[in-house]
Scaffold this motif. Structure first.
Motif, PDB file in Angstrom:
ATOM      1  N   ALA A   1       1.086  -1.129   0.121  1.00  0.00           N
ATOM      2  CA  ALA A   1       0.016   0.131  -0.171  1.00  0.00           C
ATOM      3  C   ALA A   1       0.967   1.087  -0.109  1.00  0.00           C
ATOM      4  O   ALA A   1       0.306   2.177  -0.542  1.00  0.00           O
ATOM      5  CB  ALA A   1      -1.012   0.055   1.147  1.00  0.00           C
ATOM      6  N   ARG A   2       2.090   1.143   0.541  1.00  0.00           N
ATOM      7  CA  ARG A   2       3.066   2.218   0.801  1.00  0.00           C
ATOM      8  C   ARG A   2       3.734   2.412  -0.820  1.00  0.00           C
ATOM      9  O   ARG A   2       3.908   3.630  -0.987  1.00  0.00           O
ATOM     10  CB  ARG A   2       3.869   2.120   1.867  1.00  0.00           C
ATOM     11  CG  ARG A   2       3.295   2.389   3.208  1.00  0.00           C
ATOM     12  CD  ARG A   2       4.406   2.474   4.370  1.00  0.00           C
ATOM     13  NE  ARG A   2       5.063   1.426   4.436  1.00  0.00           N
ATOM     14  CZ  ARG A   2       5.024   0.161   4.996  1.00  0.00           C
ATOM     15  NH1 ARG A   2       3.635   0.148   5.776  1.00  0.00           N
ATOM     16  NH2 ARG A   2       5.918  -0.867   4.918  1.00  0.00           N
ATOM     17  N   GLY A   3       4.068   1.456  -1.061  1.00  0.00           N
ATOM     18  CA  GLY A   3       5.176   1.682  -2.341  1.00  0.00           C
ATOM     19  C   GLY A   3       4.832   0.720  -3.382  1.00  0.00           C
ATOM     20  O   GLY A   3       5.818   0.284  -4.117  1.00  0.00           O
ATOM     21  N   GLY A   4       3.515   0.215  -3.747  1.00  0.00           N
ATOM     22  CA  GLY A   4       3.353  -1.037  -4.539  1.00  0.00           C
ATOM     23  C   GLY A   4       3.679  -0.690  -5.979  1.00  0.00           C
ATOM     24  O   GLY A   4       4.413  -1.537  -6.694  1.00  0.00           O
ATOM     25  N   ALA A   5       3.737   0.317  -6.584  1.00  0.00           N
ATOM     26  CA  ALA A   5       4.113   0.697  -7.785  1.00  0.00           C
ATOM     27  C   ALA A   5       5.588   0.671  -8.197  1.00  0.00           C
ATOM     28  O   ALA A   5       5.795   0.224  -9.029  1.00  0.00           O
ATOM     29  CB  ALA A   5       3.402   2.210  -8.121  1.00  0.00           C
ATOM     30  N   TRP A   6       6.301   1.258  -6.988  1.00  0.00           N
ATOM     31  CA  TRP A   6       7.913   0.940  -7.152  1.00  0.00           C
ATOM     32  C   TRP A   6       8.132  -0.597  -7.111  1.00  0.00           C
ATOM     33  O   TRP A   6       9.275  -0.910  -7.853  1.00  0.00           O
ATOM     34  CB  TRP A   6       8.552   1.648  -6.034  1.00  0.00           C
ATOM     35  CG  TRP A   6       8.289   3.138  -6.220  1.00  0.00           C
ATOM     36  CD1 TRP A   6       7.414   3.903  -5.307  1.00  0.00           C
ATOM     37  CD2 TRP A   6       8.830   3.876  -6.982  1.00  0.00           C
ATOM     38  NE1 TRP A   6       7.620   5.166  -5.779  1.00  0.00           N
ATOM     39  CE2 TRP A   6       8.224   5.009  -6.874  1.00  0.00           C
ATOM     40  CE3 TRP A   6       9.960   3.575  -8.181  1.00  0.00           C
ATOM     41  CZ2 TRP A   6       8.951   6.392  -7.746  1.00  0.00           C
ATOM     42  CZ3 TRP A   6      10.146   4.535  -8.958  1.00  0.00           C
ATOM     43  CH2 TRP A   6       9.806   6.071  -8.592  1.00  0.00           C
ATOM     44  N   TYR A   7       7.510  -1.375  -6.517  1.00  0.00           N
ATOM     45  CA  TYR A   7       7.784  -2.896  -6.478  1.00  0.00           C
ATOM     46  C   TYR A   7       7.462  -3.376  -7.789  1.00  0.00           C
ATOM     47  O   TYR A   7       8.414  -4.362  -8.384  1.00  0.00           O
ATOM     48  CB  TYR A   7       7.027  -3.682  -5.271  1.00  0.00           C
ATOM     49  CG  TYR A   7       7.230  -3.355  -3.990  1.00  0.00           C
ATOM     50  CD1 TYR A   7       8.519  -3.356  -3.481  1.00  0.00           C
ATOM     51  CD2 TYR A   7       6.251  -3.157  -2.891  1.00  0.00           C
ATOM     52  CE1 TYR A   7       8.805  -2.837  -2.203  1.00  0.00           C
ATOM     53  CE2 TYR A   7       6.452  -2.800  -1.696  1.00  0.00           C
ATOM     54  CZ  TYR A   7       7.775  -2.775  -1.408  1.00  0.00           C
ATOM     55  OH  TYR A   7       8.209  -2.444   0.030  1.00  0.00           O
ATOM     56  N   VAL A   8       6.502  -3.301  -8.307  1.00  0.00           N
ATOM     57  CA  VAL A   8       6.089  -3.569  -9.631  1.00  0.00           C
ATOM     58  C   VAL A   8       7.086  -3.215 -10.820  1.00  0.00           C
ATOM     59  O   VAL A   8       7.585  -3.842 -11.373  1.00  0.00           O
ATOM     60  CB  VAL A   8       4.548  -3.205  -9.869  1.00  0.00           C
ATOM     61  CG1 VAL A   8       4.255  -3.521 -11.670  1.00  0.00           C
ATOM     62  CG2 VAL A   8       3.517  -3.841  -8.976  1.00  0.00           C
ATOM     63  N   LEU A   9       7.281  -1.798 -10.807  1.00  0.00           N
ATOM     64  CA  LEU A   9       8.275  -1.190 -11.664  1.00  0.00           C
ATOM     65  C   LEU A   9       9.867  -2.106 -11.538  1.00  0.00           C
ATOM     66  O   LEU A   9      10.351  -2.313 -12.643  1.00  0.00           O
ATOM     67  CB  LEU A   9       8.718   0.057 -11.459  1.00  0.00           C
ATOM     68  CG  LEU A   9       9.544   0.795 -12.148  1.00  0.00           C
ATOM     69  CD1 LEU A   9       9.052   0.784 -13.802  1.00  0.00           C
ATOM     70  CD2 LEU A   9       9.773   2.434 -11.901  1.00  0.00           C
ATOM     71  N   PHE A  10      10.207  -2.316 -10.329  1.00  0.00           N
ATOM     72  CA  PHE A  10      11.498  -2.946  -9.974  1.00  0.00           C
ATOM     73  C   PHE A  10      11.392  -4.300 -10.548  1.00  0.00           C
ATOM     74  O   PHE A  10      12.365  -4.880 -11.347  1.00  0.00           O
ATOM     75  CB  PHE A  10      11.808  -2.961  -8.634  1.00  0.00           C
ATOM     76  CG  PHE A  10      13.149  -3.604  -8.433  1.00  0.00           C
ATOM     77  CD1 PHE A  10      14.391  -3.205  -8.675  1.00  0.00           C
ATOM     78  CD2 PHE A  10      13.098  -4.863  -7.689  1.00  0.00           C
ATOM     79  CE1 PHE A  10      15.331  -3.954  -8.457  1.00  0.00           C
ATOM     80  CE2 PHE A  10      14.153  -5.652  -7.707  1.00  0.00           C
ATOM     81  CZ  PHE A  10      15.186  -5.137  -8.007  1.00  0.00           C
ATOM     82  N   LEU A  11      10.478  -5.034 -10.333  1.00  0.00           N
ATOM     83  CA  LEU A  11      10.306  -6.286 -10.643  1.00  0.00           C
ATOM     84  C   LEU A  11       9.984  -6.803 -12.228  1.00  0.00           C
ATOM     85  O   LEU A  11      10.588  -7.697 -12.744  1.00  0.00           O
ATOM     86  CB  LEU A  11       9.235  -7.232  -9.758  1.00  0.00           C
ATOM     87  CG  LEU A  11       9.313  -7.270  -8.486  1.00  0.00           C
ATOM     88  CD1 LEU A  11       8.170  -8.005  -7.706  1.00  0.00           C
ATOM     89  CD2 LEU A  11      10.729  -8.261  -8.370  1.00  0.00           C
ATOM     90  N   ARG A  12       9.458  -5.522 -12.790  1.00  0.00           N
ATOM     91  CA  ARG A  12       9.269  -5.531 -14.194  1.00  0.00           C
ATOM     92  C   ARG A  12      10.761  -5.427 -14.893  1.00  0.00           C
ATOM     93  O   ARG A  12      10.996  -6.007 -15.734  1.00  0.00           O
ATOM     94  CB  ARG A  12       8.260  -4.744 -14.727  1.00  0.00           C
ATOM     95  CG  ARG A  12       6.966  -4.961 -14.488  1.00  0.00           C
ATOM     96  CD  ARG A  12       6.360  -5.892 -15.471  1.00  0.00           C
ATOM     97  NE  ARG A  12       4.892  -5.926 -15.326  1.00  0.00           N
ATOM     98  CZ  ARG A  12       4.406  -7.067 -15.495  1.00  0.00           C
ATOM     99  NH1 ARG A  12       5.006  -8.216 -15.865  1.00  0.00           N
ATOM    100  NH2 ARG A  12       3.058  -7.219 -15.277  1.00  0.00           N
ATOM    101  N   VAL A  13      11.343  -4.474 -14.387  1.00  0.00           N
ATOM    102  CA  VAL A  13      12.900  -4.250 -14.874  1.00  0.00           C
ATOM    103  C   VAL A  13      13.727  -5.312 -14.904  1.00  0.00           C
ATOM    104  O   VAL A  13      14.768  -5.581 -15.707  1.00  0.00           O
ATOM    105  CB  VAL A  13      13.340  -2.831 -14.403  1.00  0.00           C
ATOM    106  CG1 VAL A  13      14.718  -2.659 -14.764  1.00  0.00           C
ATOM    107  CG2 VAL A  13      12.604  -1.693 -14.670  1.00  0.00           C
ATOM    108  N   VAL A  14      13.506  -5.916 -13.775  1.00  0.00           N
ATOM    109  CA  VAL A  14      14.587  -7.155 -13.465  1.00  0.00           C
ATOM    110  C   VAL A  14      14.257  -8.378 -14.080  1.00  0.00           C
ATOM    111  O   VAL A  14      14.945  -9.395 -14.053  1.00  0.00           O
ATOM    112  CB  VAL A  14      14.877  -7.240 -12.093  1.00  0.00           C
ATOM    113  CG1 VAL A  14      15.749  -6.166 -11.416  1.00  0.00           C
ATOM    114  CG2 VAL A  14      13.996  -7.828 -11.375  1.00  0.00           C
ATOM    115  N   GLY A  15      12.986  -8.326 -14.728  1.00  0.00           N
ATOM    116  CA  GLY A  15      12.560  -9.548 -15.372  1.00  0.00           C
ATOM    117  C   GLY A  15      11.969 -10.894 -14.480  1.00  0.00           C
ATOM    118  O   GLY A  15      11.888 -11.905 -14.862  1.00  0.00           O
TER     119      GLY A  15
END
Length: 160
Positions: free
Chosen positions: A104-118
């Motif tokens: 809830a605090r930083g979900g978008a950043w988690y998704v972005l990071f996980l997409r970039v690292v594959g």
């Protein structure tokens, strides 16, 4: 297989066809990426981007495949959220509470990071279906996160 079947079939023949049907080829790359991603086929973004880059050019090929991948992921997330969310939350019980709070605090950043690292699309998309992220944030971060890999692969494909 008879090799004469491939006579006349070359990248040059496809490129000669694509100016006449530029919109159709671009839409085809987008729709193919969306469908394969929505169906959970692993490893589709890089080879599709490579091929789209060879036919459409680096920028358009990469952008079309990344957008298609984001739309396909969005469809998969919404379907999983609709059909599986309540049942899965019942089974997991209170085990999701800490993850939900962090997400809830930083979900978008988690998704972005996980997409970039594959990270695997099906795993990430399924997890996001359970967690508190809005569909708009998920779609935007998926597109931005898929874009680097798609652009690199389409750039390599455009060199042919």
């Amino acid at each position: 297989m008879d090799p004469s079947i491939l006579d006349g079939f070359s990248l040059d023949a496809i490129r000669a066809f694509s100016p006449n049907s530029f919109v159709a080829v671009t839409a085809g790359a987008f729709l193919l990426a969306a469908a394969l991603t929505a169906l959970g086929v692993p490893g589709t973004i890089v080879p599709l981007s490579f091929t789209a880059g060879a036919i459409l050019g680096a920028e358009l090929g990469g952008a079309a495949v990344a957008a298609g991948g984001a739309v396909g992921s969005q469809g998969m997330m919404l379907a999983a959220r609709h059909f599986l969310r309540d049942r899965t939350r019942e089974k997991l019980g209170n085990h999701l509470i800490r993850v939900e709070e962090a997400f809830a605090r930083g979900g978008a950043w988690y998704v972005l990071f996980l997409r970039v690292v594959g990270a695997p699309n099906a795993v990430l998309t399924g997890a996001c279906a359970l967690l508190p992220i809005t569909p708009a944030k998920f779609a935007l971060t998926s597109f931005v996160g898929l874009l680097p890999a798609a652009m690199i692969a389409s750039s390599m494909g455009s060199s042919f």
